[in-house]
Design a protein around this motif. Structure first.
Motif, PDB file in Angstrom:
ATOM      1  N   ASP A 127      12.968   0.593  17.776  1.00 21.66           N
ATOM      2  CA  ASP A 127      12.662  -0.457  18.749  1.00 21.66           C
ATOM      3  C   ASP A 127      11.168  -0.542  19.032  1.00 21.66           C
ATOM      4  OD1 ASP A 127      13.341  -2.487  20.652  1.00 21.66           O
ATOM      5  OD2 ASP A 127      12.976  -1.009  22.234  1.00 21.66           O
ATOM      6  N   VAL A 128      10.528   0.602  19.227  1.00 19.32           N
ATOM      7  CA  VAL A 128       9.089   0.607  19.508  1.00 19.32           C
ATOM      8  C   VAL A 128       8.312   0.054  18.318  1.00 19.32           C
ATOM      9  CG1 VAL A 128       7.091   2.124  19.871  1.00 19.32           C
ATOM     10  CG2 VAL A 128       9.149   2.433  21.229  1.00 19.32           C
ATOM     11  N   TYR A 129       8.691   0.474  17.107  1.00 24.64           N
ATOM     12  CA  TYR A 129       7.976  -0.013  15.928  1.00 24.64           C
ATOM     13  C   TYR A 129       8.171  -1.514  15.732  1.00 24.64           C
ATOM     14  CZ  TYR A 129       6.330  -0.946  11.341  1.00 24.64           C
ATOM     15  OH  TYR A 129       5.650  -1.505  10.308  1.00 24.64           O
ATOM     16  N   SER A 130       9.379  -2.012  15.987  1.00 29.15           N
ATOM     17  CA  SER A 130       9.590  -3.459  15.826  1.00 29.15           C
ATOM     18  C   SER A 130       8.759  -4.239  16.849  1.00 29.15           C
ATOM     19  CB  SER A 130      11.068  -3.809  15.942  1.00 29.15           C
ATOM     20  OG  SER A 130      11.545  -3.527  17.239  1.00 29.15           O
ATOM     21  N   GLN A 131       8.604  -3.698  18.046  1.00 36.27           N
ATOM     22  CA  GLN A 131       7.746  -4.349  19.039  1.00 36.27           C
ATOM     23  C   GLN A 131       6.285  -4.333  18.583  1.00 36.27           C
ATOM     24  OE1 GLN A 131       8.764  -5.947  21.800  1.00 36.27           O
ATOM     25  NE2 GLN A 131      10.870  -5.517  21.251  1.00 36.27           N
ATOM     26  N   ILE A 132       5.831  -3.202  18.047  1.00 36.44           N
ATOM     27  CA  ILE A 132       4.447  -3.102  17.574  1.00 36.44           C
ATOM     28  C   ILE A 132       4.209  -4.062  16.410  1.00 36.44           C
ATOM     29  CG2 ILE A 132       2.808  -1.565  16.395  1.00 36.44           C
ATOM     30  CD1 ILE A 132       3.921   0.701  18.129  1.00 36.44           C
TER      31      ILE A 132
ATOM     32  N   TRP B 240      -3.135  -5.555   9.477  1.00 35.86           N
ATOM     33  CA  TRP B 240      -1.765  -6.036   9.589  1.00 35.86           C
ATOM     34  C   TRP B 240      -0.914  -5.501   8.444  1.00 35.86           C
ATOM     35  CZ3 TRP B 240       1.328  -9.029   6.426  1.00 35.86           C
ATOM     36  CH2 TRP B 240       2.510  -9.476   6.992  1.00 35.86           C
ATOM     37  N   ALA B 241      -1.460  -5.479   7.248  1.00 35.47           N
ATOM     38  CA  ALA B 241      -0.713  -4.967   6.092  1.00 35.47           C
ATOM     39  C   ALA B 241      -0.435  -3.474   6.235  1.00 35.47           C
ATOM     40  CB  ALA B 241      -1.483  -5.254   4.806  1.00 35.47           C
ATOM     41  N   VAL B 242      -1.383  -2.729   6.774  1.00 35.16           N
ATOM     42  CA  VAL B 242      -1.168  -1.295   6.965  1.00 35.16           C
ATOM     43  C   VAL B 242      -0.076  -1.054   8.003  1.00 35.16           C
ATOM     44  CG1 VAL B 242      -2.244   0.800   7.889  1.00 35.16           C
ATOM     45  CG2 VAL B 242      -3.454  -0.585   6.212  1.00 35.16           C
ATOM     46  N   ILE B 243      -0.127  -1.762   9.123  1.00 33.39           N
ATOM     47  CA  ILE B 243       0.873  -1.576  10.176  1.00 33.39           C
ATOM     48  C   ILE B 243       2.262  -1.928   9.662  1.00 33.39           C
ATOM     49  CG2 ILE B 243       1.678  -2.465  12.404  1.00 33.39           C
ATOM     50  CD1 ILE B 243      -1.285  -2.679  13.202  1.00 33.39           C
ATOM     51  N   ASN B 244       2.410  -3.043   8.977  1.00 36.35           N
ATOM     52  CA  ASN B 244       3.725  -3.423   8.469  1.00 36.35           C
ATOM     53  C   ASN B 244       4.108  -2.627   7.230  1.00 36.35           C
ATOM     54  OD1 ASN B 244       4.483  -5.370  10.403  1.00 36.35           O
ATOM     55  ND2 ASN B 244       2.956  -6.730   9.542  1.00 36.35           N
ATOM     56  N   GLY B 245       3.129  -2.135   6.500  1.00 35.73           N
ATOM     57  CA  GLY B 245       3.425  -1.297   5.339  1.00 35.73           C
ATOM     58  C   GLY B 245       4.013   0.045   5.731  1.00 35.73           C
ATOM     59  N   ILE B 246       3.630   0.561   6.881  1.00 40.59           N
ATOM     60  CA  ILE B 246       4.203   1.814   7.366  1.00 40.59           C
ATOM     61  C   ILE B 246       5.714   1.655   7.553  1.00 40.59           C
ATOM     62  CG2 ILE B 246       4.288   3.391   9.341  1.00 40.59           C
ATOM     63  CD1 ILE B 246       1.270   2.867   9.675  1.00 40.59           C
ATOM     64  N   GLY B 247       6.113   0.557   8.150  1.00 46.18           N
ATOM     65  CA  GLY B 247       7.547   0.308   8.348  1.00 46.18           C
ATOM     66  C   GLY B 247       8.295   0.142   7.044  1.00 46.18           C
ATOM     67  N   ALA B 248       7.692  -0.556   6.087  1.00 49.16           N
ATOM     68  CA  ALA B 248       8.333  -0.728   4.790  1.00 49.16           C
ATOM     69  C   ALA B 248       8.448   0.610   4.064  1.00 49.16           C
ATOM     70  CB  ALA B 248       7.543  -1.728   3.952  1.00 49.16           C
ATOM     71  N   PHE B 249       7.420   1.433   4.148  1.00 53.92           N
ATOM     72  CA  PHE B 249       7.441   2.747   3.508  1.00 53.92           C
ATOM     73  C   PHE B 249       8.528   3.628   4.118  1.00 53.92           C
ATOM     74  CE2 PHE B 249       5.981   7.178   3.439  1.00 53.92           C
ATOM     75  CZ  PHE B 249       5.960   7.380   2.063  1.00 53.92           C
ATOM     76  N   ILE B 250       8.619   3.649   5.433  1.00 59.52           N
ATOM     77  CA  ILE B 250       9.630   4.472   6.100  1.00 59.52           C
ATOM     78  C   ILE B 250      11.033   3.955   5.785  1.00 59.52           C
ATOM     79  CG2 ILE B 250      10.534   5.133   8.365  1.00 59.52           C
ATOM     80  CD1 ILE B 250       7.639   5.372   9.298  1.00 59.52           C
TER      81      ILE B 250
END
Length: 106
Positions: free
Chosen positions: A31-36, A79-89
């Motif tokens: 939830d926190v990551y989706s908000q970020i 922006w790519a780094v922040i969203n890339g973290i979620g894709a990697f996880i």
């Protein structure tokens, strides 16, 4: 003293654990990551608009145009780094499912 203890005992609501702490922790992190990620997407769009407007209204000065394009690159890299973290996880997490158990036979 006894009356305070009795009052606390009467007013205390029982806590029922529906899920284990790992499931709750995973839900909180998701939830926190989706908000970020959502906030970063909105901010990236707004700041991109500001950078493009800064480029267009620079008055023909090449230095300001270059600075605006540099900021635009920085915004989208962040922006790519922040969203890339979620894709990697999301890609790596299923590979490790079942490995974090406390059972000796698992």
């Amino acid at each position: 003293m006894v009356s305070i203890a009795a009052l606390l005992f009467i007013c205390a609501s029982p806590a029922y654990a529906v899920e284990d702490m790992w499931t709750v922790g995973r839900e909180i992190i998701t939830d926190v990551y989706s908000q970020i990620a959502g906030i970063s997407t909105v901010l990236a769009g707004l700041m991109s608009a500001v950078a493009v407007l800064g480029c267009k209204f620079s008055g023909g000065r090449q230095q300001r145009v270059d600075q605006s394009w540099d900021w635009l690159k920085r915004i989208w890299i962040a922006w790519a780094v922040i969203n890339g973290i979620g894709a990697f996880i999301a890609y790596v997490a299923p590979l490790f499912s079942g490995l974090a158990t406390l059972e000796p036979g698992a």
